[in-house]
Design a protein around this motif. Structure first.
Motif, PDB file in Angstrom:
ATOM      1  N   GLU A  66       0.844  -1.183   0.000  1.00  0.00           N
ATOM      2  CA  GLU A  66       0.000   0.000   0.000  1.00  0.00           C
ATOM      3  C   GLU A  66       0.885   1.240   0.000  1.00  0.00           C
ATOM      4  O   GLU A  66       1.709   1.429   0.892  1.00  0.00           O
ATOM      5  N   LEU A  67       0.703   2.076  -1.021  1.00  0.00           N
ATOM      6  CA  LEU A  67       1.488   3.297  -1.120  1.00  0.00           C
ATOM      7  C   LEU A  67       1.084   4.293  -0.042  1.00  0.00           C
ATOM      8  O   LEU A  67      -0.084   4.397   0.321  1.00  0.00           O
ATOM      9  N   HIS A  68       2.053   5.026   0.432  1.00  0.00           N
ATOM     10  CA  HIS A  68       1.826   6.085   1.398  1.00  0.00           C
ATOM     11  C   HIS A  68       2.152   7.420   0.727  1.00  0.00           C
ATOM     12  O   HIS A  68       2.876   7.466  -0.264  1.00  0.00           O
ATOM     13  N   ALA A  69       1.654   8.487   1.264  1.00  0.00           N
ATOM     14  CA  ALA A  69       1.877   9.814   0.682  1.00  0.00           C
ATOM     15  C   ALA A  69       3.364  10.148   0.600  1.00  0.00           C
ATOM     16  O   ALA A  69       3.804  10.862  -0.293  1.00  0.00           O
ATOM     17  N   GLU A  70       4.155   9.619   1.525  1.00  0.00           N
ATOM     18  CA  GLU A  70       5.585   9.932   1.563  1.00  0.00           C
ATOM     19  C   GLU A  70       6.412   9.065   0.611  1.00  0.00           C
ATOM     20  O   GLU A  70       7.608   9.257   0.492  1.00  0.00           O
ATOM     21  N   ASP A  71       5.780   8.093  -0.032  1.00  0.00           N
ATOM     22  CA  ASP A  71       6.522   7.160  -0.889  1.00  0.00           C
ATOM     23  C   ASP A  71       6.675   7.730  -2.292  1.00  0.00           C
ATOM     24  O   ASP A  71       5.761   7.660  -3.109  1.00  0.00           O
ATOM     25  N   ASP A  72       7.793   8.333  -2.567  1.00  0.00           N
ATOM     26  CA  ASP A  72       8.113   8.731  -3.932  1.00  0.00           C
ATOM     27  C   ASP A  72       9.625   8.841  -4.061  1.00  0.00           C
ATOM     28  O   ASP A  72      10.355   8.869  -3.086  1.00  0.00           O
ATOM     29  N   ASP A  73      10.068   8.909  -5.293  1.00  0.00           N
ATOM     30  CA  ASP A  73      11.506   8.941  -5.548  1.00  0.00           C
ATOM     31  C   ASP A  73      12.011  10.355  -5.810  1.00  0.00           C
ATOM     32  O   ASP A  73      13.197  10.525  -6.082  1.00  0.00           O
ATOM     33  N   TRP A  74      11.132  11.342  -5.762  1.00  0.00           N
ATOM     34  CA  TRP A  74      11.511  12.650  -6.263  1.00  0.00           C
ATOM     35  C   TRP A  74      11.458  13.765  -5.237  1.00  0.00           C
ATOM     36  O   TRP A  74      12.135  14.787  -5.405  1.00  0.00           O
ATOM     37  N   SER A  75      10.657  13.647  -4.188  1.00  0.00           N
ATOM     38  CA  SER A  75      10.421  14.797  -3.317  1.00  0.00           C
ATOM     39  C   SER A  75      11.680  15.260  -2.587  1.00  0.00           C
ATOM     40  O   SER A  75      11.914  16.467  -2.476  1.00  0.00           O
ATOM     41  N   GLN A  76      12.497  14.342  -2.098  1.00  0.00           N
ATOM     42  CA  GLN A  76      13.700  14.778  -1.378  1.00  0.00           C
ATOM     43  C   GLN A  76      14.676  15.479  -2.312  1.00  0.00           C
ATOM     44  O   GLN A  76      15.227  16.517  -1.965  1.00  0.00           O
ATOM     45  N   ALA A  77      14.871  14.928  -3.496  1.00  0.00           N
ATOM     46  CA  ALA A  77      15.766  15.578  -4.464  1.00  0.00           C
ATOM     47  C   ALA A  77      15.191  16.927  -4.885  1.00  0.00           C
ATOM     48  O   ALA A  77      15.927  17.911  -5.039  1.00  0.00           O
ATOM     49  N   GLY A  78      13.867  16.983  -5.074  1.00  0.00           N
ATOM     50  CA  GLY A  78      13.227  18.243  -5.442  1.00  0.00           C
ATOM     51  C   GLY A  78      13.375  19.292  -4.357  1.00  0.00           C
ATOM     52  O   GLY A  78      13.633  20.472  -4.646  1.00  0.00           O
ATOM     53  N   THR A  79      13.227  18.885  -3.112  1.00  0.00           N
ATOM     54  CA  THR A  79      13.405  19.816  -1.994  1.00  0.00           C
ATOM     55  C   THR A  79      14.839  20.334  -1.961  1.00  0.00           C
ATOM     56  O   THR A  79      15.075  21.527  -1.746  1.00  0.00           O
ATOM     57  N   LEU A  80      15.798  19.458  -2.201  1.00  0.00           N
ATOM     58  CA  LEU A  80      17.202  19.879  -2.236  1.00  0.00           C
ATOM     59  C   LEU A  80      17.410  20.948  -3.302  1.00  0.00           C
ATOM     60  O   LEU A  80      18.005  21.994  -3.039  1.00  0.00           O
ATOM     61  N   VAL A  81      16.920  20.692  -4.512  1.00  0.00           N
ATOM     62  CA  VAL A  81      17.139  21.627  -5.614  1.00  0.00           C
ATOM     63  C   VAL A  81      16.382  22.932  -5.385  1.00  0.00           C
ATOM     64  O   VAL A  81      16.928  24.016  -5.594  1.00  0.00           O
ATOM     65  N   ARG A  82      15.124  22.864  -4.955  1.00  0.00           N
ATOM     66  CA  ARG A  82      14.290  24.063  -4.811  1.00  0.00           C
ATOM     67  C   ARG A  82      14.582  24.868  -3.559  1.00  0.00           C
ATOM     68  O   ARG A  82      14.616  26.103  -3.604  1.00  0.00           O
ATOM     69  N   GLU A  83      14.790  24.176  -2.432  1.00  0.00           N
ATOM     70  CA  GLU A  83      14.805  24.879  -1.149  1.00  0.00           C
ATOM     71  C   GLU A  83      16.176  24.973  -0.488  1.00  0.00           C
ATOM     72  O   GLU A  83      16.403  25.852   0.345  1.00  0.00           O
ATOM     73  N   VAL A  84      17.066  24.066  -0.803  1.00  0.00           N
ATOM     74  CA  VAL A  84      18.381  24.086  -0.158  1.00  0.00           C
ATOM     75  C   VAL A  84      19.407  24.806  -1.024  1.00  0.00           C
ATOM     76  O   VAL A  84      20.171  25.634  -0.537  1.00  0.00           O
ATOM     77  N   MET A  85      19.399  24.507  -2.319  1.00  0.00           N
ATOM     78  CA  MET A  85      20.365  25.140  -3.228  1.00  0.00           C
ATOM     79  C   MET A  85      19.948  26.573  -3.533  1.00  0.00           C
ATOM     80  O   MET A  85      18.760  26.858  -3.680  1.00  0.00           O
ATOM     81  N   ASP A  86      20.951  27.441  -3.659  1.00  0.00           N
ATOM     82  CA  ASP A  86      20.666  28.786  -4.131  1.00  0.00           C
ATOM     83  C   ASP A  86      20.803  28.806  -5.659  1.00  0.00           C
ATOM     84  O   ASP A  86      21.106  27.786  -6.278  1.00  0.00           O
ATOM     85  N   ASP A  87      20.584  29.957  -6.278  1.00  0.00           N
ATOM     86  CA  ASP A  87      20.625  30.044  -7.743  1.00  0.00           C
ATOM     87  C   ASP A  87      21.981  29.626  -8.302  1.00  0.00           C
ATOM     88  O   ASP A  87      22.057  28.934  -9.319  1.00  0.00           O
ATOM     89  N   ALA A  88      23.053  30.028  -7.632  1.00  0.00           N
ATOM     90  CA  ALA A  88      24.397  29.679  -8.114  1.00  0.00           C
ATOM     91  C   ALA A  88      24.622  28.169  -8.039  1.00  0.00           C
ATOM     92  O   ALA A  88      25.206  27.573  -8.957  1.00  0.00           O
ATOM     93  N   ALA A  89      24.159  27.546  -6.977  1.00  0.00           N
ATOM     94  CA  ALA A  89      24.318  26.093  -6.836  1.00  0.00           C
ATOM     95  C   ALA A  89      23.488  25.361  -7.886  1.00  0.00           C
ATOM     96  O   ALA A  89      23.942  24.378  -8.471  1.00  0.00           O
ATOM     97  N   ARG A  90      22.275  25.846  -8.158  1.00  0.00           N
ATOM     98  CA  ARG A  90      21.454  25.227  -9.209  1.00  0.00           C
ATOM     99  C   ARG A  90      22.117  25.375 -10.570  1.00  0.00           C
ATOM    100  O   ARG A  90      22.103  24.455 -11.385  1.00  0.00           O
ATOM    101  N   ASP A  91      22.723  26.548 -10.826  1.00  0.00           N
ATOM    102  CA  ASP A  91      23.433  26.748 -12.094  1.00  0.00           C
ATOM    103  C   ASP A  91      24.597  25.777 -12.229  1.00  0.00           C
ATOM    104  O   ASP A  91      24.831  25.206 -13.299  1.00  0.00           O
ATOM    105  N   ARG A  92      25.335  25.568 -11.143  1.00  0.00           N
ATOM    106  CA  ARG A  92      26.460  24.615 -11.185  1.00  0.00           C
ATOM    107  C   ARG A  92      25.954  23.199 -11.390  1.00  0.00           C
ATOM    108  O   ARG A  92      26.553  22.416 -12.135  1.00  0.00           O
ATOM    109  N   LEU A  93      24.851  22.845 -10.738  1.00  0.00           N
ATOM    110  CA  LEU A  93      24.269  21.517 -10.905  1.00  0.00           C
ATOM    111  C   LEU A  93      23.897  21.284 -12.364  1.00  0.00           C
ATOM    112  O   LEU A  93      24.260  20.258 -12.954  1.00  0.00           O
TER     113      LEU A  93
END
Length: 137
Positions: A66-93
């Motif tokens: 049974e899938l749970h709301a927290e079960d996905d492969d993308w949210s943690q990586a998305g949070t890292l890119v959107r909320e942790v990295m600044d514009d310069a870090a995203r550009d380097r990525l």
């Protein structure tokens, strides 16, 4: 694990592994070190790797996961890119990913990479694809 390549230590039967770099390397390889890959790399041999089996005193129950709301492969990586990295870090990525994908990656693998990165963040996937497409022209 490279010590097994030294002739006196080498196994009699051939061994296929994804270990390729490091000290003591005797035989250099260029095979991709990931699975699955589209370059004909080693495959799992089910004959020598039988599926695991469990033994229990009682009856085992087989039910669908049974899938749970927290079960996905993308949210943690998305949070890292959107909320942790600044514009310069995203550009380097983006720059680092584009540079890696321009190093002879085939079109089917590029499509999977763009899809994967779009799941992390739509903007990330679009920026990487634009960078790759602009770099190929």
């Amino acid at each position: 694990m490279n010590y097994t390549q030294i002739p006196v230590n080498a196994p009699v039967a051939p061994v296929h592994a994804y270990s390729k770099d490091g000290i003591g390397r005797i035989h250099n390889v260029t095979d991709p070190v990931y699975f699955p890959n589209s370059k004909g790399g080693p495959q799992a041999d089910s004959e020598h790797n039988p599926p695991p089996s469990w033994y229990a005193d009682g009856e085992l129950v087989h039910t669908a996961y049974e899938l749970h709301a927290e079960d996905d492969d993308w949210s943690q990586a998305g949070t890292l890119v959107r909320e942790v990295m600044d514009d310069a870090a995203r550009d380097r990525l983006v720059s680092n990913i584009v540079g890696a994908l321009l190093a002879g990656v085939t079109e089917p693998v590029l499509q999977r990479a763009f899809w994967y990165l779009s799941n992390v963040g739509e903007d990330l996937g679009e920026r990487v694809e634009k960078g790759v497409r602009d770099g190929q022209s």
